[in-house]
Scaffold this motif. Sequence first.
Motif, PDB file in Angstrom:
ATOM      1  N   ARG A   1      10.637   6.334  16.376  1.00  0.00           N
ATOM      2  CA  ARG A   1      10.888   8.177  16.978  1.00  0.00           C
ATOM      3  C   ARG A   1      11.176   9.076  16.419  1.00  0.00           C
ATOM      4  O   ARG A   1      11.106   8.674  14.866  1.00  0.00           O
ATOM      5  CB  ARG A   1      12.041   6.802  17.641  1.00  0.00           C
ATOM      6  N   VAL A   2      10.565   9.876  16.354  1.00  0.00           N
ATOM      7  CA  VAL A   2      10.750  11.043  15.680  1.00  0.00           C
ATOM      8  C   VAL A   2      11.425  12.400  15.972  1.00  0.00           C
ATOM      9  O   VAL A   2      11.161  12.498  17.100  1.00  0.00           O
ATOM     10  CB  VAL A   2       9.606  11.413  14.933  1.00  0.00           C
ATOM     11  N   LYS A   3      11.849  12.846  15.410  1.00  0.00           N
ATOM     12  CA  LYS A   3      12.597  14.410  15.789  1.00  0.00           C
ATOM     13  C   LYS A   3      11.493  15.883  14.502  1.00  0.00           C
ATOM     14  O   LYS A   3      10.947  15.078  14.003  1.00  0.00           O
ATOM     15  CB  LYS A   3      14.222  15.000  15.417  1.00  0.00           C
TER      16      LYS A   3
ATOM     17  N   SER B   1      11.825   5.092   6.486  1.00  0.00           N
ATOM     18  CA  SER B   1      12.648   4.375   6.703  1.00  0.00           C
ATOM     19  C   SER B   1      13.641   5.559   8.004  1.00  0.00           C
ATOM     20  O   SER B   1      13.353   6.766   7.858  1.00  0.00           O
ATOM     21  CB  SER B   1      13.683   3.797   5.879  1.00  0.00           C
ATOM     22  N   LYS B   2      14.978   5.322   8.166  1.00  0.00           N
ATOM     23  CA  LYS B   2      15.431   6.285   9.304  1.00  0.00           C
ATOM     24  C   LYS B   2      16.033   7.581   8.314  1.00  0.00           C
ATOM     25  O   LYS B   2      16.624   7.089   7.069  1.00  0.00           O
ATOM     26  CB  LYS B   2      17.024   5.456   9.884  1.00  0.00           C
ATOM     27  N   GLY B   3      15.733   8.759   8.528  1.00  0.00           N
ATOM     28  CA  GLY B   3      16.399   9.343   7.972  1.00  0.00           C
ATOM     29  C   GLY B   3      14.733  10.237   7.197  1.00  0.00           C
ATOM     30  O   GLY B   3      14.733  11.694   6.182  1.00  0.00           O
ATOM     31  N   SER B   4      13.950   9.805   6.896  1.00  0.00           N
ATOM     32  CA  SER B   4      11.996   9.903   6.431  1.00  0.00           C
ATOM     33  C   SER B   4      11.435  11.197   6.881  1.00  0.00           C
ATOM     34  O   SER B   4      11.155  10.794   7.981  1.00  0.00           O
ATOM     35  CB  SER B   4      11.364   8.641   6.164  1.00  0.00           C
ATOM     36  N   ALA B   5      10.997  11.685   5.497  1.00  0.00           N
ATOM     37  CA  ALA B   5      10.536  12.744   5.780  1.00  0.00           C
ATOM     38  C   ALA B   5       8.761  12.652   6.560  1.00  0.00           C
ATOM     39  O   ALA B   5       8.648  11.590   5.389  1.00  0.00           O
ATOM     40  CB  ALA B   5      10.561  13.906   5.703  1.00  0.00           C
ATOM     41  N   VAL B   6       8.128  13.169   7.681  1.00  0.00           N
ATOM     42  CA  VAL B   6       6.790  12.912   8.252  1.00  0.00           C
ATOM     43  C   VAL B   6       5.599  13.540   7.823  1.00  0.00           C
ATOM     44  O   VAL B   6       6.433  14.972   8.900  1.00  0.00           O
ATOM     45  CB  VAL B   6       6.237  11.755   8.859  1.00  0.00           C
TER      46      VAL B   6
ATOM     47  N   GLU C   1      11.200  14.169  11.721  1.00  0.00           N
ATOM     48  CA  GLU C   1      11.665  12.764  10.623  1.00  0.00           C
ATOM     49  C   GLU C   1      11.795  11.995  11.354  1.00  0.00           C
ATOM     50  O   GLU C   1      11.988  11.978  12.536  1.00  0.00           O
ATOM     51  CB  GLU C   1      13.504  13.711  10.379  1.00  0.00           C
ATOM     52  N   ILE C   2      12.377  10.887  10.404  1.00  0.00           N
ATOM     53  CA  ILE C   2      12.286   9.456  11.776  1.00  0.00           C
ATOM     54  C   ILE C   2      13.690   9.189  11.919  1.00  0.00           C
ATOM     55  O   ILE C   2      14.587   9.624  10.755  1.00  0.00           O
ATOM     56  CB  ILE C   2      11.652   8.149  10.389  1.00  0.00           C
ATOM     57  N   VAL C   3      14.048   9.219  13.355  1.00  0.00           N
ATOM     58  CA  VAL C   3      14.690   9.202  13.377  1.00  0.00           C
ATOM     59  C   VAL C   3      15.347   7.480  14.421  1.00  0.00           C
ATOM     60  O   VAL C   3      16.507   6.908  14.189  1.00  0.00           O
ATOM     61  CB  VAL C   3      15.638   9.550  14.407  1.00  0.00           C
ATOM     62  N   GLU C   4      14.709   6.621  13.838  1.00  0.00           N
ATOM     63  CA  GLU C   4      14.801   5.628  14.942  1.00  0.00           C
ATOM     64  C   GLU C   4      13.684   4.411  14.398  1.00  0.00           C
ATOM     65  O   GLU C   4      12.156   5.686  14.467  1.00  0.00           O
ATOM     66  CB  GLU C   4      14.995   5.343  16.255  1.00  0.00           C
TER      67      GLU C   4
ATOM     68  N   ALA D   1      22.349   9.342  24.048  1.00  0.00           N
ATOM     69  CA  ALA D   1      22.283   8.584  22.716  1.00  0.00           C
ATOM     70  C   ALA D   1      20.584   8.834  21.900  1.00  0.00           C
ATOM     71  O   ALA D   1      20.754   9.026  20.987  1.00  0.00           O
ATOM     72  CB  ALA D   1      22.289   7.537  22.362  1.00  0.00           C
ATOM     73  N   SER D   2      20.240   8.523  22.631  1.00  0.00           N
ATOM     74  CA  SER D   2      18.280   8.469  22.516  1.00  0.00           C
ATOM     75  C   SER D   2      17.950   9.921  22.745  1.00  0.00           C
ATOM     76  O   SER D   2      17.099   9.901  22.291  1.00  0.00           O
ATOM     77  CB  SER D   2      17.693   7.854  23.285  1.00  0.00           C
ATOM     78  N   ALA D   3      18.379  10.519  22.625  1.00  0.00           N
ATOM     79  CA  ALA D   3      17.533  12.475  23.223  1.00  0.00           C
ATOM     80  C   ALA D   3      17.394  12.915  22.588  1.00  0.00           C
ATOM     81  O   ALA D   3      17.427  14.300  22.393  1.00  0.00           O
ATOM     82  CB  ALA D   3      18.500  12.925  24.291  1.00  0.00           C
ATOM     83  N   ASP D   4      17.695  11.954  20.495  1.00  0.00           N
ATOM     84  CA  ASP D   4      17.654  12.719  19.281  1.00  0.00           C
ATOM     85  C   ASP D   4      16.312  12.520  18.616  1.00  0.00           C
ATOM     86  O   ASP D   4      16.791  12.583  17.814  1.00  0.00           O
ATOM     87  CB  ASP D   4      18.089  12.795  18.534  1.00  0.00           C
ATOM     88  N   TYR D   5      14.617  12.502  19.641  1.00  0.00           N
ATOM     89  CA  TYR D   5      13.667  12.374  19.164  1.00  0.00           C
ATOM     90  C   TYR D   5      13.146  13.442  20.220  1.00  0.00           C
ATOM     91  O   TYR D   5      12.570  12.947  22.031  1.00  0.00           O
ATOM     92  CB  TYR D   5      13.123  10.906  19.157  1.00  0.00           C
TER      93      TYR D   5
END
Length: 163
Positions: free
Chosen positions: A159-161, A109-114, A139-142, A80-84
């Motif tokens: 957490r960032v993807k 916030s979640k979904g924000s591009a950084v 992108e912030i995922v959590e 579940a948390s492997a998305d970062y």
Amino acid sequence: MLQVDEIREIIEMVDKSSLTEFSYEANGAVIAMKKNTGSVTTTVQTQPQITAEPQAPAVQKPQPEVSAQTETKAEEAPQASADYDYEIVSPMVGTFYASSSPDSDPFVSKGSAVNTDTVVCIVEAMKLFNEIEAETNGEIVEVLVENGELVEYGQPLFRVKKK
């Protein structure tokens, strides 16, 4: 257990004094501080209180079942948390603020591009407000902490993807 305000007061007093080391232990909590060339390093540890009660053997019997359930949940959690790809961590002990003021929107916030220089939050330490940057593109995922929460050195904040 010491309150956050009490810990801050102790840090300020040690910082203003000529002490180079300080430690305090009460109710299973240990605070140790060392001061080096003007900066203060603080370590706060809590130790579980050990009580000698005859119920200890009864508590030990259900533990293997709990461990088996924990292992199952631990196996599910990485999926579940492997998305970062990257965690933004706190560079210091302090108070986490998601925005520059209580009235303004959060920095991210979640979904924000950084980007590498995007300010993601503020960590207040000893009345100094330190802007924390993303240090990566993605992108912030959590968001892992709440506004106003006390954070520790190295504690993951976001957490960032990576992109």
